[in-house]
Design a protein around this motif. Structure first.
Motif, short mmCIF file in Angstrom:
data_model
loop_
_atom_site.label_atom_id
_atom_site.label_comp_id
_atom_site.label_asym_id
_atom_site.label_seq_id
_atom_site.Cartn_x
_atom_site.Cartn_y
_atom_site.Cartn_z
N PHE A 216 -70.18 27.86 19.69
CA PHE A 216 -69.48 26.73 20.32
C PHE A 216 -70.00 25.45 19.67
O PHE A 216 -71.21 25.31 19.43
CB PHE A 216 -69.73 26.71 21.83
N TYR A 217 -69.08 24.52 19.42
CA TYR A 217 -69.43 23.34 18.63
C TYR A 217 -69.28 22.06 19.46
O TYR A 217 -68.36 21.93 20.27
CB TYR A 217 -68.54 23.26 17.39
N GLY A 218 -70.18 21.11 19.18
CA GLY A 218 -70.12 19.84 19.88
C GLY A 218 -68.91 19.02 19.50
O GLY A 218 -68.28 18.36 20.33
N THR A 219 -68.54 19.05 18.20
CA THR A 219 -67.40 18.29 17.73
C THR A 219 -66.84 18.92 16.47
O THR A 219 -67.40 19.88 15.93
CB THR A 219 -67.78 16.82 17.48
N VAL A 220 -65.74 18.37 15.99
CA VAL A 220 -65.16 18.80 14.71
C VAL A 220 -64.34 17.64 14.14
O VAL A 220 -63.65 16.93 14.88
CB VAL A 220 -64.27 20.05 14.88
N GLU A 285 -55.88 21.99 11.61
CA GLU A 285 -56.83 23.10 11.70
C GLU A 285 -58.00 22.75 12.62
O GLU A 285 -58.42 23.57 13.45
CB GLU A 285 -57.34 23.45 10.30
N ALA A 286 -58.51 21.54 12.49
CA ALA A 286 -59.64 21.12 13.33
C ALA A 286 -59.23 21.07 14.80
O ALA A 286 -59.94 21.56 15.68
CB ALA A 286 -60.15 19.76 12.87
N THR A 287 -58.07 20.49 15.06
CA THR A 287 -57.61 20.35 16.44
C THR A 287 -57.29 21.70 17.06
O THR A 287 -57.49 21.91 18.27
CB THR A 287 -56.39 19.42 16.52
N SER A 288 -56.83 22.63 16.25
CA SER A 288 -56.55 23.97 16.77
C SER A 288 -57.82 24.66 17.26
O SER A 288 -57.78 25.42 18.24
CB SER A 288 -55.88 24.82 15.69
N LEU A 289 -58.94 24.41 16.62
CA LEU A 289 -60.21 24.97 17.08
C LEU A 289 -60.55 24.46 18.48
O LEU A 289 -61.01 25.21 19.34
CB LEU A 289 -61.33 24.62 16.12
N THR A 290 -60.33 23.16 18.68
CA THR A 290 -60.58 22.59 20.00
C THR A 290 -59.63 23.20 21.03
O THR A 290 -60.04 23.53 22.15
CB THR A 290 -60.40 21.06 19.97
N ALA A 291 -58.38 23.40 20.65
CA ALA A 291 -57.39 23.98 21.56
C ALA A 291 -57.72 25.43 21.91
O ALA A 291 -57.34 25.92 22.98
CB ALA A 291 -56.00 23.89 20.94
N GLN A 292 -58.45 26.12 21.02
CA GLN A 292 -58.83 27.51 21.27
C GLN A 292 -60.10 27.62 22.12
O GLN A 292 -60.53 28.72 22.45
CB GLN A 292 -59.04 28.23 19.94
N GLY A 293 -60.69 26.48 22.46
CA GLY A 293 -61.85 26.49 23.34
C GLY A 293 -63.19 26.56 22.64
O GLY A 293 -64.19 26.93 23.25
N TYR A 294 -63.24 26.14 21.37
CA TYR A 294 -64.48 26.23 20.60
C TYR A 294 -65.22 24.90 20.45
O TYR A 294 -66.29 24.86 19.84
CB TYR A 294 -64.18 26.77 19.19
N VAL A 295 -64.66 23.80 20.97
CA VAL A 295 -65.20 22.46 20.69
C VAL A 295 -65.23 21.63 21.97
O VAL A 295 -64.32 21.71 22.80
CB VAL A 295 -64.35 21.74 19.62
N ALA A 296 -66.29 20.79 22.09
CA ALA A 296 -66.47 19.96 23.30
C ALA A 296 -65.73 18.63 23.22
O ALA A 296 -65.05 18.23 24.17
CB ALA A 296 -67.95 19.72 23.55
N LEU A 297 -65.88 17.91 22.10
CA LEU A 297 -65.26 16.59 21.94
C LEU A 297 -64.64 16.49 20.56
O LEU A 297 -65.15 17.05 19.59
CB LEU A 297 -66.29 15.46 22.06
N GLN A 298 -63.56 15.72 20.47
CA GLN A 298 -62.94 15.49 19.16
C GLN A 298 -62.30 14.11 19.12
O GLN A 298 -61.56 13.72 20.04
CB GLN A 298 -61.87 16.55 18.86
#
Length: 469
Positions: A216-220, A285-298
């Protein structure tokens, strides 16, 4: 001549005038019947929405529209080549905010205000309604007083975050113990660093009390070399007080300024809190990672966020909110700095159907058609008209838009690319991001990257006559 005869002659004249003006209006309404308007655009969801807008307008005007799609950089090259060859194949063209100086210098577009000033009879001011755009949108596409195109969508860059993470009692307690202050949505870039560091976890560690089955990532950020990297990092460097490549008063490059070096150092320091592939990621691609639940803030374009993070395919749509960007402590006057920019639509200067193209664009970008298409098509795009952010039916369908207006308040520093000063802005972006990419992968230090970019920029500015030998 008796009065009865005079009245008869007057009646005939009145009827004749009615037929003349009716015929003129009818002819004007029908004068574009069957005209085909052609355009070519980059492959973005928002430009696909433009086709919907143009098809709806064409239907009302009796026109036809044909769009051709290319990658963004290929579109840029094609416009320049077609203009040099005087090839009038396109009627409406994509205007990227990076290109506005180049587009006017190369005579690629006819400014919108030229139609207003030179052909007022063609313009329906109520439909065009430039006052219905936010000022930063108009400024982003204005070159020395010339409006190069009509903005396609509203809002710039903001910060999206996972509400469930910030509300979780376990995470709140752990954060307070580790950092000494309460967990909250970051208001400064120091807090942003702390938060993304805190939420970065490895597979097998716990998040909100549950064992993670994946990292799980803090940001992307979308750090693919070129425009993707630039659109993300410029929000950071303007917050840190740096110039946008050059000093706007002296027109001299300042890419190795202390503020720019500090900003890039900070940006590189976020590497450990991002997925390893961020160096080649596009914004989608970056935003899709957040949408999949892998990122806290973007930190991302509002239009991209609502399309992907709040769209039907997002696994966290009910846990996502947005707010203004953080500020850099000690930098006054650039609070919540946000990149605006984006895409507008202009009229080709060598179109053979210039008037018809203008009328199509005027109607396609009207609040009525934008409203209709947005309500029917949904979140793949957001209309540029500020009145639509307050539309009751739109707000009822998309309640989160009630908060969107604050992202364009007067309390936010909006970054306007000073591309109106230099036609070679796009070239400069490529020079800078090439060096920044080397800093991101550790091939160069931020200082080395900034100094090397500065040296290359100086050569470009000399070549173009901004610096004397």
């Amino acid at each position: 001549m008796n009065r009865k005869y005079q009245l008869c002659i007057l009646s005939v004249l009145v009827i004749s005038l009615i037929f003349i003006f009716t015929g003129m209006n009818f002819a004007q309404e029908k004068s574009y019947e069957g005209v085909t308007i052609r355009g070519t655009f980059g492959k973005f969801n928002e430009t696909y929405a433009l086709l919907d807008l143009c098809e709806e307008a064409a239907k009302q005007l009796g026109m036809n529209v044909e769009f051709v799609w290319y990658e963004r950089d290929d579109v840029h090259k094609k416009y320049i080549l077609d203009r040099r060859m005087n090839n009038p194949v396109w009627d409406i063209v994509m205007v990227d905010s990076f290109w506005i100086g180049e587009w006017i210098a190369a005579d690629v577009v006819t400014p919108i205000n030229a139609f207003v000033e030179e052909s007022p009879e063609l313009v329906d001011e109520d439909v065009l309604d430039l006052d219905d755009y936010y000022a930063p949108q108009i400024e982003s596409f204005t070159y020395k007083g010339d409006l190069t195109g009509l903005p396609l969508y509203a809002l710039g860059v903001c910060m999206f975050y996972r509400t469930d993470l910030f509300e979780n009692p376990i995470e709140k307690e752990n954060f307070k113990e580790r950092y000494g202050y309460d967990l909250k949505v970051p208001e400064t870039y120091k807090e942003f660093y702390d938060v993304v560091e805190f939420f970065t976890r490895k597979k097998g560690e716990k998040l909100m009390g549950e064992v993670l089955e994946h990292d799980f990532y803090g940001t992307v950020f979308s750090n693919k070399e070129g425009d993707f990297l630039w659109n993300d990092i410029d929000t950071i460097f303007m917050a840190f007080g740096a110039d946008n490549i050059f000093d706007e008063k002296t027109l001299l490059p300042t890419f190795n300024s202390p503020q720019m070096i500090e900003a890039i150092k900070y940006y590189v320091s976020l590497n450990p809190f991002q997925p390893s592939g961020h160096i080649n990621m596009t914004s989608g691609e970056a935003t899709s990672l957040t949408a999949q639940g892998y990122v806290a803030l973007q930190i991302e374009y509002f239009i991209r966020g609502i399309e992907i993070l709040l769209g039907p395919d997002s696994s966290v749509a009910d846990k996502i909110s947005f707010t203004v960007n953080p500020s850099k402590e000690g930098v006054v006057g650039r609070e919540h700095a946000a990149h605006m920019g984006g895409v507008a639509v202009g009229i080709s200067s060598i179109s053979k159907n210039k008037e018809a193209a203008y009328k199509l664009l005027e109607l396609a970008m009207s609040k009525e058609i934008m409203r209709k298409v947005f309500l029917e098509k949904g979140l793949s795009w957001h209309p540029a008209r500020k009145s639509l952010l307050f539309d009751e039916e739109i707000r009822e369908k998309y309640p989160f838009l009630k908060e969107a207006d604050k992202l364009l308040s007067e309390d936010i520093y909006y970054f306007q690319h000073p591309a109106y000063l230099i036609p070679m802005y796009q070239e400069c972006v490529y020079i800078c991001t090439k060096e920044m990419s080397k800093a991101l992968i550790g091939e160069k230090t931020p200082e080395q990257a900034c100094n090397d970019a500065q040296a290359n920029l100086l050569e470009v500015f000399k070549r173009e006559g901004y610096i004397s030998e």
